[in-house]
Design a protein around this motif. Sequence first.
Motif, mmCIF file in Angstrom:
data_model
loop_
_atom_site.group_PDB
_atom_site.id
_atom_site.type_symbol
_atom_site.label_atom_id
_atom_site.label_comp_id
_atom_site.label_asym_id
_atom_site.label_seq_id
_atom_site.Cartn_x
_atom_site.Cartn_y
_atom_site.Cartn_z
ATOM 1 N N HIS A 1 0.800 -1.046 -0.102
ATOM 2 C CA HIS A 1 0.009 -0.123 -0.075
ATOM 3 C C HIS A 1 0.829 1.244 0.067
ATOM 4 N N HIS A 2 0.864 1.619 -1.032
ATOM 5 C CA HIS A 2 1.792 3.065 -1.237
ATOM 6 C C HIS A 2 1.094 4.400 -1.475
ATOM 7 N N TYR A 3 1.186 5.107 -0.404
ATOM 8 C CA TYR A 3 0.281 6.405 -0.475
ATOM 9 C C TYR A 3 0.835 7.669 -0.518
ATOM 10 N N VAL A 4 2.311 7.753 -0.352
ATOM 11 C CA VAL A 4 2.948 8.886 -0.269
ATOM 12 C C VAL A 4 3.593 9.202 -1.608
ATOM 13 N N PHE A 5 3.253 10.342 -2.170
ATOM 14 C CA PHE A 5 3.699 10.680 -3.556
ATOM 15 C C PHE A 5 3.899 12.204 -3.682
ATOM 16 N N PRO A 6 5.476 12.461 -3.021
ATOM 17 C CA PRO A 6 5.849 13.963 -2.976
ATOM 18 C C PRO A 6 6.046 14.265 -4.480
ATOM 19 N N ALA B 1 -0.916 -1.540 -4.494
ATOM 20 C CA ALA B 1 -2.160 -0.816 -4.047
ATOM 21 C C ALA B 1 -1.867 0.589 -4.167
ATOM 22 N N ARG B 2 -2.320 1.301 -5.404
ATOM 23 C CA ARG B 2 -2.042 2.645 -5.513
ATOM 24 C C ARG B 2 -2.706 3.699 -4.303
ATOM 25 N N GLY B 3 -2.129 3.888 -3.670
ATOM 26 C CA GLY B 3 -2.694 4.805 -2.438
ATOM 27 C C GLY B 3 -2.913 6.298 -2.962
ATOM 28 N N SER B 4 -3.590 6.935 -1.892
ATOM 29 C CA SER B 4 -3.577 8.296 -2.257
ATOM 30 C C SER B 4 -3.903 9.223 -0.842
ATOM 31 N N MET B 5 -3.540 10.477 -0.798
ATOM 32 C CA MET B 5 -4.072 11.266 0.095
ATOM 33 C C MET B 5 -4.443 12.693 -0.279
ATOM 34 N N ASP B 6 -5.556 13.235 -0.032
ATOM 35 C CA ASP B 6 -6.297 14.597 -0.792
ATOM 36 C C ASP B 6 -6.298 15.512 0.522
ATOM 37 N N ARG B 7 -6.120 15.009 2.005
ATOM 38 C CA ARG B 7 -6.575 15.752 3.065
ATOM 39 C C ARG B 7 -5.402 16.055 3.676
ATOM 40 N N GLY B 8 -4.588 17.150 3.491
ATOM 41 C CA GLY B 8 -3.301 17.600 4.183
ATOM 42 C C GLY B 8 -3.642 18.515 5.509
ATOM 43 N N GLN B 9 -2.674 18.881 6.194
ATOM 44 C CA GLN B 9 -2.715 19.725 7.409
ATOM 45 C C GLN B 9 -3.509 20.706 7.253
ATOM 46 N N LYS B 10 -3.685 21.646 6.314
ATOM 47 C CA LYS B 10 -4.554 22.589 6.079
ATOM 48 C C LYS B 10 -5.918 22.308 5.940
ATOM 49 N N ASP B 11 -6.290 21.057 5.674
ATOM 50 C CA ASP B 11 -7.570 20.718 5.605
ATOM 51 C C ASP B 11 -7.826 19.828 6.956
ATOM 52 N N GLY B 12 -7.279 19.889 7.637
ATOM 53 C CA GLY B 12 -7.495 19.107 9.187
ATOM 54 C C GLY B 12 -7.001 17.818 9.135
ATOM 55 N N GLY B 13 -6.093 17.298 8.181
ATOM 56 C CA GLY B 13 -5.678 16.007 8.183
ATOM 57 C C GLY B 13 -4.030 15.895 8.694
ATOM 58 N N LEU B 14 -3.826 14.644 8.930
ATOM 59 C CA LEU B 14 -2.196 14.596 9.363
ATOM 60 C C LEU B 14 -1.106 14.754 8.621
ATOM 61 N N ALA C 1 -6.491 2.332 -3.555
ATOM 62 C CA ALA C 1 -6.290 2.254 -2.042
ATOM 63 C C ALA C 1 -5.862 3.676 -1.479
ATOM 64 N N PRO C 2 -6.902 4.511 -1.285
ATOM 65 C CA PRO C 2 -7.034 5.912 -0.584
ATOM 66 C C PRO C 2 -6.510 5.517 0.817
ATOM 67 N N CYS C 3 -5.742 6.167 1.556
ATOM 68 C CA CYS C 3 -4.915 5.800 2.569
ATOM 69 C C CYS C 3 -5.890 5.599 3.971
ATOM 70 N N SER C 4 -6.741 6.556 4.169
ATOM 71 C CA SER C 4 -7.525 6.459 5.544
ATOM 72 C C SER C 4 -8.485 7.350 5.578
ATOM 73 N N PRO C 5 -9.377 7.241 6.375
ATOM 74 C CA PRO C 5 -10.547 8.390 6.749
ATOM 75 C C PRO C 5 -9.940 9.543 7.264
ATOM 76 N N PHE C 6 -8.562 9.817 7.956
ATOM 77 C CA PHE C 6 -8.334 10.888 8.303
ATOM 78 C C PHE C 6 -7.299 11.507 7.539
ATOM 79 N N SER C 7 -7.029 10.893 6.213
ATOM 80 C CA SER C 7 -6.143 11.573 5.152
ATOM 81 C C SER C 7 -6.687 11.577 3.975
#
Length: 447
Positions: free
Chosen positions: A122-127, A151-164, A201-207
């Motif tokens: 599960h890879h979800y970090v794509f700098p 599993a092509r992961g992803s995160m679209d909720r960063g710190q500015k949106d209340g994520g980790l 594979a989106p990462c998790s509910p909080f990200s």
Amino acid sequence: MSVIVIEGAYVATLDPARREFAGHVVVEGNRIVAVGSGSAPAYDGARIVDGRGCLVTPGFVNTHQHFYQWVTRGLAVDATLFGWLTTLYPIWSRITEESVYVAAQASLAQLARTGCTTASDHHYVFPRGGGDLLAAEITAAAEVGLRFHPARGSMDRGQKDGGLPPDSVVEDRDEILAATEAAIDRWHDSTPGSMLQLVVAPCSPFSVSGELMRESAELARFKGVRLHTHLAETTDESEWCRETYDCTPLEYAADLGWTGDDVWFAHGIHFDDEEIKQLGRTRTGVAHCPSSNARLGAGIARTADLRAAGAPVGLGVDGTASNESGSLIEELRHALLFARARNGPQALTVRAVLEMATLDGAEILGRSNEIGSLEPGKLADLAVWNLNTLAHAGIPDPVAALVLSTPPPLTLLLVNGRPIVENDTLLTVDEPTLATRTAAVQRHLTA
């Protein structure tokens, strides 16, 4: 086609009758052609493997890992999950194609040495500017020789949106969906015997936003691939979901289309009785990662209850930044011990744990018709464990010796009929060179 005959071993087939016997396994090309008690028929020109004192099992299936974390092991060793994440995200924001390639090679090498023949990562970090990270680990898997379900992961909720996660490692939702679809079109192979199948594979509910979760499920089902995410790993996550959405993590996920036999969750520790029944009814899978869950103090998943309800429960190493050993064979023992510590001595048997590592993992990845048991016609993914050691000698039940004692050496590991490990030596990658590269990458990332 080449023929390999394993003779004189104790064979745990994991077939529908769960047959076990002293006997043989015959491999021709990439398929198993015979399994039975006693001696094998004669095959001209066959390679004969002396299996006396050995146990043959199906190859293990790793249902959850984060390969890139291999080069950030040994950090935040006393932190909770959220504290651990906030410590490591700034380091992970600097990963590149090179560091992911080295980390994936190391992770896969260790998996092979510990009985794994099929792995999902599960890879979800794509700098931004990091290069083609998915291609890097796909290349590494091909070189090491394991069957691979990235599993092509992803995160679209960063710190500015209340994520980790730091905002530097999150992506735009449309960008994520386009990149995920492109990866499926480029890499996914649905043909029989496939060595490479993609997962959404989106990462998790909080990200991840709810919109991305829903649209990812729609994309996966349109493309005919499977779905994976983290869920119910910690009490912090449960509290966050209550505060943010006024529901449990599973209620949130289910409302977004995330249950069914094409879905599996990583960890799944904090489910209540009704949720476990729901997972069983829908055949939604769980990747149990006992070592990582213990390392982070997240809790112990209710594996026996989940399996009794009908939910397939596979095993996972998880990221090696929270499970530094990266050993899949150790997860069998830990799964057994933790289940019994929670629910008593009858919670799981040694053979139930072997099923989790093989059949359940195969079901979770949608490969039950090809891997997970030793049967004629199935793919030749198998492990020959050498029990002729001081640590295992005198244990009358070979399966108990495998699960309860220290990890035995591998006499042979076959993936798709190809020898990957022989006599406890990895054949496909030079380990000393890889160790040197790993140390150099970690020094660079943490400098």
